[in-house]
Design an enzyme around this catalytic site. Structure first.
Site, PDB file in Angstrom:
ATOM      1  N   HIS A   1     -56.686 -56.037 -18.828  1.00  0.00           N
ATOM      2  CA  HIS A   1     -56.836 -55.210 -17.625  1.00  0.00           C
ATOM      3  C   HIS A   1     -56.120 -55.855 -16.433  1.00  0.00           C
ATOM      4  CE1 HIS A   1     -60.723 -54.278 -19.872  1.00  0.00           C
ATOM      5  NE2 HIS A   1     -60.202 -53.074 -19.727  1.00  0.00           N
TER       6      HIS A   1
ATOM      7  N   ASP B   1     -53.797 -49.231 -26.409  1.00  0.00           N
ATOM      8  CA  ASP B   1     -54.274 -47.913 -26.840  1.00  0.00           C
ATOM      9  C   ASP B   1     -53.065 -46.980 -26.898  1.00  0.00           C
ATOM     10  OD1 ASP B   1     -57.329 -48.331 -26.765  1.00  0.00           O
ATOM     11  OD2 ASP B   1     -56.641 -49.147 -24.883  1.00  0.00           O
TER      12      ASP B   1
HETATM   13  P1  AMP Z   1     -60.620 -49.772 -21.294  1.00  0.00           P
HETATM   14  O1  AMP Z   1     -61.397 -50.480 -20.249  1.00  0.00           O
HETATM   15  O2  AMP Z   1     -60.803 -50.329 -22.661  1.00  0.00           O
HETATM   16  O3  AMP Z   1     -60.781 -48.274 -21.229  1.00  0.00           O
HETATM   17  O4  AMP Z   1     -59.093 -50.050 -20.962  1.00  0.00           O
HETATM   18  C1  AMP Z   1     -58.553 -49.745 -19.717  1.00  0.00           C
HETATM   19  C2  AMP Z   1     -57.057 -49.910 -19.770  1.00  0.00           C
HETATM   20  O5  AMP Z   1     -56.741 -51.248 -20.129  1.00  0.00           O
HETATM   21  C3  AMP Z   1     -56.410 -49.009 -20.841  1.00  0.00           C
HETATM   22  O6  AMP Z   1     -55.191 -48.501 -20.331  1.00  0.00           O
HETATM   23  C4  AMP Z   1     -56.179 -49.963 -21.970  1.00  0.00           C
HETATM   24  O7  AMP Z   1     -55.116 -49.595 -22.817  1.00  0.00           O
HETATM   25  C5  AMP Z   1     -55.848 -51.251 -21.223  1.00  0.00           C
HETATM   26  N1  AMP Z   1     -56.087 -52.406 -22.096  1.00  0.00           N
HETATM   27  C6  AMP Z   1     -57.211 -52.698 -22.780  1.00  0.00           C
HETATM   28  N2  AMP Z   1     -57.030 -53.807 -23.527  1.00  0.00           N
HETATM   29  C7  AMP Z   1     -55.757 -54.217 -23.301  1.00  0.00           C
HETATM   30  C8  AMP Z   1     -54.961 -55.293 -23.787  1.00  0.00           C
HETATM   31  N3  AMP Z   1     -55.416 -56.194 -24.649  1.00  0.00           N
HETATM   32  N4  AMP Z   1     -53.685 -55.404 -23.341  1.00  0.00           N
HETATM   33  C9  AMP Z   1     -53.180 -54.495 -22.453  1.00  0.00           C
HETATM   34  N5  AMP Z   1     -53.881 -53.451 -21.958  1.00  0.00           N
HETATM   35  C10 AMP Z   1     -55.150 -53.317 -22.380  1.00  0.00           C
END
Ligand code: AMP
Length: 283
Positions: free
Chosen positions: A35, A149
């Site tokens: 994030h 994702d």
């Molecule tokens: P989430 O909180 O899981 O809904 O993720 C929020 C954003 O962070 C989304 O755009 C995810 O794709 C991105 N994200 C989550 N994990 C990663 C990671 N390991 N590397 C890059 N972006 C990430």
């Protein structure tokens, strides 16, 4: 940095930034370096960065982990503060879903009924609905999305394009732990023993990529071998799939812009990952 929970207050605050470019980084919180890398990327593009933290019930299926999803708002705010961005938006449930959300965005079926959507039928409609709401509230110029994702990025790109939204999507690279495991809020569900095994998911798809790069082109065999490799290590694949990175449809032997996507269960935790693979079709 301001932490704002009320929609009205957020919109009043944004009036002060009239004429400035805005980047929105939507998250469900429990922030990690994946994030944070998106937040830093956002800062490179826009005058004002808004990080939203909202655990979106619409994207969880009945038997999924909505109730136990980690909510760590105080620690999240401390992490975001260090990035010196402007606003954390932690919407109240009643601002996003004032009543039961009957009107929903249905995601493009070609992109959303496959892979993640096969196991999680309402997932992408839930994602599109909440991201659309957040966009309406924050009116961003840039939307930051992580390639962790990958399918979600494809579905949201399609939504932005179909609704003619004047927003540029900026994609962030997958951020990984030292052993290759993609960072995810769900990694903390893993027991120490499971955690040592978890990087096998990445190793498996990376292995497939390496084979493609040396000219192996029987994608079905490569997928099957990967699934067996995972099984022998104690991970149960939902899918390993080699796809065209642009269309997300099954890759033909001639495709050279590939994405290798995988989802697997390790105990009660479902992990997803992907690697991009630019192959030379003439090999
Ligand atoms: P989430 O909180 O899981 O809904 O993720 C929020 C954003 O962070 C989304 O755009 C995810 O794709 C991105 N994200 C989550 N994990 C990663 C990671 N390991 N590397 C890059 N972006 C990430």
């Amino acid at each position: 940095m301001e932490i704002i929970s009320e929609k009205i207050k957020l919109q009043k605050t944004l009036e002060k930034y009239e004429g400035k470019t805005i980047a929105l980084v939507p998250t469900m919180g429990n922030l990690h370096d994946g994030h944070i890398s998106l937040i830093k990327l956002a800062k490179q593009h826009a005058d004002l960065v808004i990080v939203s933290i909202f655990v979106n019930k619409l994207q969880f299926g009945k038997n999924e982990d909505f109730d136990r999803y980690p909510r760590t708002i105080e620690a999240d705010c401390i992490k975001v503060q260090k990035t010196h961005i402007d606003i954390i938006y932690t919407p109240k449930e009643s601002d996003i879903y004032p009543e039961s959300q009957i009107t929903r965005i249905s995601a493009d079926p070609i992109l959303s009924n496959i892979l993640e959507g096969k196991t999680r039928p309402d997932f992408f409609s839930g994602v599109c609905t909440v991201v659309n709401k957040l966009i309406q509230i924050t009116k961003p110029d840039f939307l930051l999305l992580g390639k962790k994702d990958f399918q979600q990025v494809c579905v949201l790109k399609e939504m932005i394009s179909r609704f003619n939204l004047p927003i540029r999507i900026i994609e962030g690279e997958v951020i990984r732990d030292n052993d290759g495991l993609a960072l995810s809020s769900r990694n903390q569900y893993l027991s120490p023993e499971e955690r040592t095994k978890a990087s096998i998911l990445y190793q498996t798809i990376k292995n497939i990529k390496d084979k493609i790069l040396i000219g192996k082109r029987n994608f079905t065999d490569l997928e099957k071998q990967g699934i067996i490799y995972l099984k022998n290590a104690g991970l149960y694949a939902d899918y390993i799939s080699i796809r065209d990175a642009h269309s997300l449809q099954l890759a033909s032997e001639k495709s050279n812009n590939l994405i290798i996507l995988a989802a697997a269960w390790l105990g009660t935790t479902r992990l997803i990952d992907n690697v991009e693979c630019r192959a030379n079709p003439n090999q």
